[in-house]
Design an enzyme around this catalytic site. Structure first.
Site, PDB file in Angstrom:
ATOM      1  N   CYS A  57     -54.391 -38.452  76.582  1.00 37.30           N
ATOM      2  CA  CYS A  57     -53.846 -39.512  75.723  1.00 37.30           C
ATOM      3  C   CYS A  57     -54.620 -40.819  75.908  1.00 37.30           C
ATOM      4  O   CYS A  57     -54.842 -41.562  74.941  1.00 37.30           O
ATOM      5  CB  CYS A  57     -52.371 -39.741  76.040  1.00 37.30           C
ATOM      6  SG  CYS A  57     -51.322 -38.299  75.737  1.00 37.30           S
TER       7      CYS A  57
ATOM      8  N   ARG B 150     -49.238 -33.779  69.894  1.00 39.24           N
ATOM      9  CA  ARG B 150     -50.271 -34.643  69.310  1.00 39.24           C
ATOM     10  C   ARG B 150     -50.260 -34.464  67.789  1.00 39.24           C
ATOM     11  O   ARG B 150     -50.963 -33.623  67.238  1.00 39.24           O
ATOM     12  CB  ARG B 150     -51.645 -34.279  69.863  1.00 39.24           C
ATOM     13  CG  ARG B 150     -51.752 -34.429  71.348  1.00 39.24           C
ATOM     14  CD  ARG B 150     -53.179 -34.212  71.843  1.00 39.24           C
ATOM     15  NE  ARG B 150     -53.142 -33.967  73.271  1.00 39.24           N
ATOM     16  CZ  ARG B 150     -52.918 -34.912  74.186  1.00 39.24           C
ATOM     17  NH1 ARG B 150     -52.738 -36.167  73.813  1.00 39.24           N
ATOM     18  NH2 ARG B 150     -52.891 -34.603  75.472  1.00 39.24           N
TER      19      ARG B 150
END
Length: 217
Positions: A52, A129
């Site tokens: 991330c 995601r």
């Protein structure tokens, strides 16, 4: 974080994007705040995680290019505002990158559930995601999902927004891997007569169903 969203269930392409109001690192934000602009709304599993972090650094690098295209970024994870603030400060300190866009606090998972960001089997308590491209009229135009283990290609997201804007402005489709300056695809004819006349219409003709043309610079 607001307790309510204006839509439930999974989002659908070419339908209104689920409305929301949420707390972010830049103050309260709602979908209505982005009326008249393109919006890339994206979720990440958790703050202070390595994949991330790379994605946020890449999104930060693309933010100015997207803004020049009338497109804003808005992140989200099921973490608190305080976690988001600490993480973005850490990214600035350790990687030298400022995160210029807001990040939604979604502790109650209202936005994540409205947008289908929670996938059983991937994680029941973290957003996958997911990336959603919303147009200036608030219509959901694209959805991209990536696994927990692999980061997104942010240049591809920028390319996709560019391609959709070109399609809207010119009434064309774009081929695989299209980049600005490449030819675009002319809509195929819809009648036998139109198919018969396509070759003489001045396009770059391959066959009746496949013709291309350049776009104005």
């Amino acid at each position: 974080m607001s307790d309510t969203t204006a839509s439930v269930g999974l989002p659908r392409l070419n339908a209104p994007a689920p409305a929301f109001t949420a707390k972010t690192t830049h103050g309260d934000r709602s979908l209505a705040d982005y009326e008249g602009k393109w919006l890339v709304l994206f979720s990440h599993p958790s703050d202070f995680t390595p994949v991330c972090t790379t994605e946020f650094i890449a999104f930060a690098g693309a933010a100015s290019d997207l803004q020049a295209m009338n497109c804003e970024l808005l992140g989200l994870s099921i973490d608190s505002i305080y976690s988001h603030i600490a993480w973005t400060r850490n990214i600035a300190d350790k990687f030298g990158v400022e995160i210029p866009f807001p990040i939604i606090e979604d502790l109650k998972m209202n936005v994540a559930r409205a947008y289908g960001m929670i996938h059983e089997g991937a994680s029941d308590t973290s957003a996958v995601r997911a990336t959603f491209v919303i147009d200036p009229e608030g219509v959901l135009r694209a959805m991209l999902y990536y696994p927990m283990s692999n980061g997104r290609s942010i240049p591809e997201i920028v390319r996709l927004v560019t391609a959709m804007q070109a399609s809207d402005a010119n009434g064309v489709a774009t081929p695989a891997g299209w980049q600005p300056g490449d030819d675009a695809i002319v809509s195929p004819p819809k009648t036998i007569a139109a198919a018969a006349s396509r070759e003489g219409e001045g396009f770059k003709y391959t066959d009746w169903y496949y013709s291309t043309r350049p776009l104005a610079a």
